[in-house]
Motif scaffolding. Structure first.
Motif, PDB file in Angstrom:
ATOM      1  N   ASN A  60      -1.242  48.530  47.999  1.00 44.46           N
ATOM      2  CA  ASN A  60       0.063  49.290  47.987  1.00 44.46           C
ATOM      3  C   ASN A  60       1.033  48.368  47.389  1.00 44.46           C
ATOM      4  OD1 ASN A  60      -1.200  51.684  48.820  1.00 44.46           O
ATOM      5  ND2 ASN A  60      -0.526  51.362  50.939  1.00 44.46           N
ATOM      6  N   SER A  61       1.155  46.965  47.886  1.00 45.48           N
ATOM      7  CA  SER A  61       1.961  46.066  47.678  1.00 45.48           C
ATOM      8  C   SER A  61       2.554  45.673  46.152  1.00 45.48           C
ATOM      9  CB  SER A  61       1.836  44.824  48.253  1.00 45.48           C
ATOM     10  OG  SER A  61       0.714  44.011  47.693  1.00 45.48           O
ATOM     11  N   LYS A  62       1.324  46.170  45.297  1.00 43.11           N
ATOM     12  CA  LYS A  62       1.334  45.996  43.934  1.00 43.11           C
ATOM     13  C   LYS A  62       2.502  46.708  43.250  1.00 43.11           C
ATOM     14  CE  LYS A  62      -3.672  44.911  43.030  1.00 43.11           C
ATOM     15  NZ  LYS A  62      -5.076  45.349  42.576  1.00 43.11           N
ATOM     16  N   GLN A  63       2.847  47.715  43.772  1.00 43.36           N
ATOM     17  CA  GLN A  63       3.887  48.555  43.310  1.00 43.36           C
ATOM     18  C   GLN A  63       5.332  48.439  43.786  1.00 43.36           C
ATOM     19  OE1 GLN A  63       3.181  50.660  40.699  1.00 43.36           O
ATOM     20  NE2 GLN A  63       0.853  49.655  41.209  1.00 43.36           N
ATOM     21  N   GLN A  64       5.640  47.145  44.638  1.00 48.60           N
ATOM     22  CA  GLN A  64       6.726  46.857  45.094  1.00 48.60           C
ATOM     23  C   GLN A  64       7.618  46.582  43.834  1.00 48.60           C
ATOM     24  OE1 GLN A  64       7.915  47.266  47.762  1.00 48.60           O
ATOM     25  NE2 GLN A  64       6.370  46.722  49.399  1.00 48.60           N
ATOM     26  N   PRO A  65       8.979  46.820  43.762  1.00 52.45           N
ATOM     27  CA  PRO A  65       9.841  46.642  42.746  1.00 52.45           C
ATOM     28  C   PRO A  65      10.019  44.944  42.660  1.00 52.45           C
ATOM     29  CG  PRO A  65      11.182  47.169  44.692  1.00 52.45           C
ATOM     30  CD  PRO A  65       9.750  47.521  45.140  1.00 52.45           C
ATOM     31  N   LEU A  66      10.575  44.656  41.323  1.00 55.84           N
ATOM     32  CA  LEU A  66      10.646  43.415  41.003  1.00 55.84           C
ATOM     33  C   LEU A  66      11.443  42.425  41.686  1.00 55.84           C
ATOM     34  CD1 LEU A  66      10.374  41.163  38.867  1.00 55.84           C
ATOM     35  CD2 LEU A  66      12.301  41.907  37.515  1.00 55.84           C
ATOM     36  N   HIS A  67      12.619  43.124  42.543  1.00 53.91           N
ATOM     37  CA  HIS A  67      13.220  42.012  43.427  1.00 53.91           C
ATOM     38  C   HIS A  67      12.552  41.654  44.490  1.00 53.91           C
ATOM     39  CE1 HIS A  67      14.351  45.990  45.258  1.00 53.91           C
ATOM     40  NE2 HIS A  67      14.328  45.100  46.445  1.00 53.91           N
ATOM     41  N   ARG A  68      11.699  42.328  45.079  1.00 54.36           N
ATOM     42  CA  ARG A  68      10.832  41.917  46.218  1.00 54.36           C
ATOM     43  C   ARG A  68       9.634  40.874  45.735  1.00 54.36           C
ATOM     44  NH1 ARG A  68      10.017  44.928  50.832  1.00 54.36           N
ATOM     45  NH2 ARG A  68      11.502  46.461  51.092  1.00 54.36           N
ATOM     46  N   LEU A  69       9.241  41.174  44.530  1.00 55.93           N
ATOM     47  CA  LEU A  69       8.302  40.059  43.947  1.00 55.93           C
ATOM     48  C   LEU A  69       9.168  38.659  43.721  1.00 55.93           C
ATOM     49  CD1 LEU A  69       5.509  39.225  42.775  1.00 55.93           C
ATOM     50  CD2 LEU A  69       6.094  40.335  40.731  1.00 55.93           C
ATOM     51  N   ARG A 169      19.575  44.257  62.214  1.00 57.49           N
ATOM     52  CA  ARG A 169      20.421  43.973  61.219  1.00 57.49           C
ATOM     53  C   ARG A 169      20.094  43.718  59.788  1.00 57.49           C
ATOM     54  NH1 ARG A 169      25.711  41.532  62.471  1.00 57.49           N
ATOM     55  NH2 ARG A 169      25.512  42.725  64.643  1.00 57.49           N
ATOM     56  N   GLU A 170      19.033  42.958  59.619  1.00 55.07           N
ATOM     57  CA  GLU A 170      18.597  42.605  58.270  1.00 55.07           C
ATOM     58  C   GLU A 170      17.812  44.015  57.663  1.00 55.07           C
ATOM     59  OE1 GLU A 170      17.637  40.571  55.388  1.00 55.07           O
ATOM     60  OE2 GLU A 170      18.320  39.643  57.254  1.00 55.07           O
ATOM     61  N   GLU A 171      17.455  45.061  58.370  1.00 59.52           N
ATOM     62  CA  GLU A 171      17.081  46.214  57.852  1.00 59.52           C
ATOM     63  C   GLU A 171      18.265  47.010  57.051  1.00 59.52           C
ATOM     64  OE1 GLU A 171      12.858  46.912  60.284  1.00 59.52           O
ATOM     65  OE2 GLU A 171      14.771  47.861  61.147  1.00 59.52           O
ATOM     66  N   ALA A 172      19.070  47.126  58.067  1.00 57.09           N
ATOM     67  CA  ALA A 172      20.491  47.730  57.810  1.00 57.09           C
ATOM     68  C   ALA A 172      20.965  47.204  56.389  1.00 57.09           C
ATOM     69  CB  ALA A 172      21.504  47.634  58.794  1.00 57.09           C
ATOM     70  N   ARG A 173      20.943  45.839  56.328  1.00 55.20           N
ATOM     71  CA  ARG A 173      21.533  45.094  55.051  1.00 55.20           C
ATOM     72  C   ARG A 173      20.877  45.491  53.943  1.00 55.20           C
ATOM     73  NH1 ARG A 173      20.516  40.626  52.257  1.00 55.20           N
ATOM     74  NH2 ARG A 173      18.884  39.877  53.494  1.00 55.20           N
ATOM     75  N   ARG A 174      19.483  45.534  53.951  1.00 49.96           N
ATOM     76  CA  ARG A 174      18.672  46.007  52.977  1.00 49.96           C
ATOM     77  C   ARG A 174      18.857  47.132  52.553  1.00 49.96           C
ATOM     78  NH1 ARG A 174      14.041  44.975  54.886  1.00 49.96           N
ATOM     79  NH2 ARG A 174      13.324  47.126  55.252  1.00 49.96           N
ATOM     80  N   LEU A 175      18.980  48.004  53.352  1.00 50.92           N
ATOM     81  CA  LEU A 175      19.275  49.611  53.071  1.00 50.92           C
ATOM     82  C   LEU A 175      20.799  49.538  52.185  1.00 50.92           C
ATOM     83  CD1 LEU A 175      18.249  51.189  56.398  1.00 50.92           C
ATOM     84  CD2 LEU A 175      17.202  51.459  54.011  1.00 50.92           C
ATOM     85  N   VAL A 176      21.624  48.987  52.638  1.00 49.50           N
ATOM     86  CA  VAL A 176      22.828  48.880  51.974  1.00 49.50           C
ATOM     87  C   VAL A 176      22.598  48.114  50.542  1.00 49.50           C
ATOM     88  CG1 VAL A 176      25.180  47.720  51.734  1.00 49.50           C
ATOM     89  CG2 VAL A 176      24.384  48.988  53.857  1.00 49.50           C
ATOM     90  N   GLU A 177      22.086  47.238  50.544  1.00 48.15           N
ATOM     91  CA  GLU A 177      21.958  46.549  49.060  1.00 48.15           C
ATOM     92  C   GLU A 177      21.101  47.292  48.059  1.00 48.15           C
ATOM     93  OE1 GLU A 177      20.542  42.721  49.867  1.00 48.15           O
ATOM     94  OE2 GLU A 177      22.709  42.098  50.298  1.00 48.15           O
ATOM     95  N   GLU A 178      20.114  48.174  48.630  1.00 46.45           N
ATOM     96  CA  GLU A 178      19.167  49.012  47.860  1.00 46.45           C
ATOM     97  C   GLU A 178      20.017  50.168  47.155  1.00 46.45           C
ATOM     98  OE1 GLU A 178      15.984  50.278  50.357  1.00 46.45           O
ATOM     99  OE2 GLU A 178      14.862  48.256  50.080  1.00 46.45           O
ATOM    100  N   ARG A 179      21.115  50.457  47.944  1.00 44.39           N
ATOM    101  CA  ARG A 179      21.979  51.628  47.224  1.00 44.39           C
ATOM    102  C   ARG A 179      23.279  50.980  46.317  1.00 44.39           C
ATOM    103  NH1 ARG A 179      19.014  52.886  51.353  1.00 44.39           N
ATOM    104  NH2 ARG A 179      18.640  55.266  51.716  1.00 44.39           N
ATOM    105  N   GLY A 180      23.170  49.854  46.391  1.00 44.34           N
ATOM    106  CA  GLY A 180      24.418  48.962  45.435  1.00 44.34           C
ATOM    107  C   GLY A 180      25.308  48.564  46.112  1.00 44.34           C
TER     108      GLY A 180
END
Length: 226
Positions: A60-69, A169-180
């Motif tokens: 499943n990890s093969k489909q992660q977006p570029l920024h995660r890789l 806090r880290e998960e919340a930050r990621r959700l914000v950044e994923e939405r720009g």
């Protein structure tokens, strides 16, 4: 590389990685994708179910977006924020790898130190070999274009205070950044929202004094569309 913030391969923590290394099954990051169910079941820590679960998580990890890789590659000075900025600008790993210093510096928030580190990383023979192996194993090297992304929080700056029930806090930050959006550590006139959880600190009073919009957790969830 396998962490939740990068490729998010559940079950592949430091202890398991150590077992794989000692068994001679992995020599570099790409070797993770050579693991088969039979190889995993032969190890002392793995039964049928745990081997199948790990193999599924790896696939499943093969489909992660570029920024995660990109973040998972562990390039010096390139954290989550820089990884996302680079991925959103260039949209493909090969374009980042081939970018000039000037092109890298043209990305907002990317300074000389990060640009030099990216150039040095992709110039190394070992890095090129690793990228080639990852490509052969079928990993996604692309980032969704802005037209495909949810950018509902673009150009909005969030500050958090207190503890949230649903997210770290880290998960919340990621959700914000994923939405720009962006997350800052302190209140300023550029702050769009203060998200106040349990036991908020002095930031709450400062935000109120500046007449900033204060969101409680449920309001934050609604803004995210959760």
């Amino acid at each position: 590389f396998a962490s939740r913030r990068a490729m998010d391969i559940e079950g592949l923590g430091p202890a398991v990685a150590g077992v794989l290394w000692e068994a001679g099954l992995i020599d570099d990051l790409a070797d993770i994708y050579s693991l088969t169910n039979d190889k995993l079941k032969a190890l002392p820590r793995f039964a049928e179910k745990s081997a199948a679960n790990l193999q599924a998580a790896i696939e499943n990890s093969k489909q992660q977006p570029l920024h995660r890789l990109l973040f998972g590659l562990g390039i010096r000075f390139v954290g989550e924020r820089a990884s996302r900025l680079l991925a959103e600008r260039f949209l493909h790993l090969e374009k980042i790898a081939g970018a000039t210093t000037e092109e890298l510096l043209s990305v907002p928030e990317i300074g000389p130190k990060i640009a030099a580190a990216v150039t040095a990383y992709f110039s190394a023979d070992s890095s090129r070999r690793l990228i080639e192996k990852l490509h052969r194993y079928g990993l996604n090297f692309t980032e969704p274009s802005s037209g495909e992304q949810n950018l509902s929080l673009q150009d909005q700056t969030f500050v958090f205070t207190g503890s949230l029930n649903r997210f770290t806090r880290e998960e919340a930050r990621r959700l914000v950044e994923e939405r720009g959006g962006r997350v800052a550590s302190s209140i300023s006139k550029n702050t769009t929202y203060l998200v106040a959880g349990r036991d908020p600190g002095s930031k709450l009073n400062k935000a109120a004094g500046l007449n900033l919009t204060i969101l409680h957790e449920q309001e934050f969830l609604e803004l995210l569309g959760e």
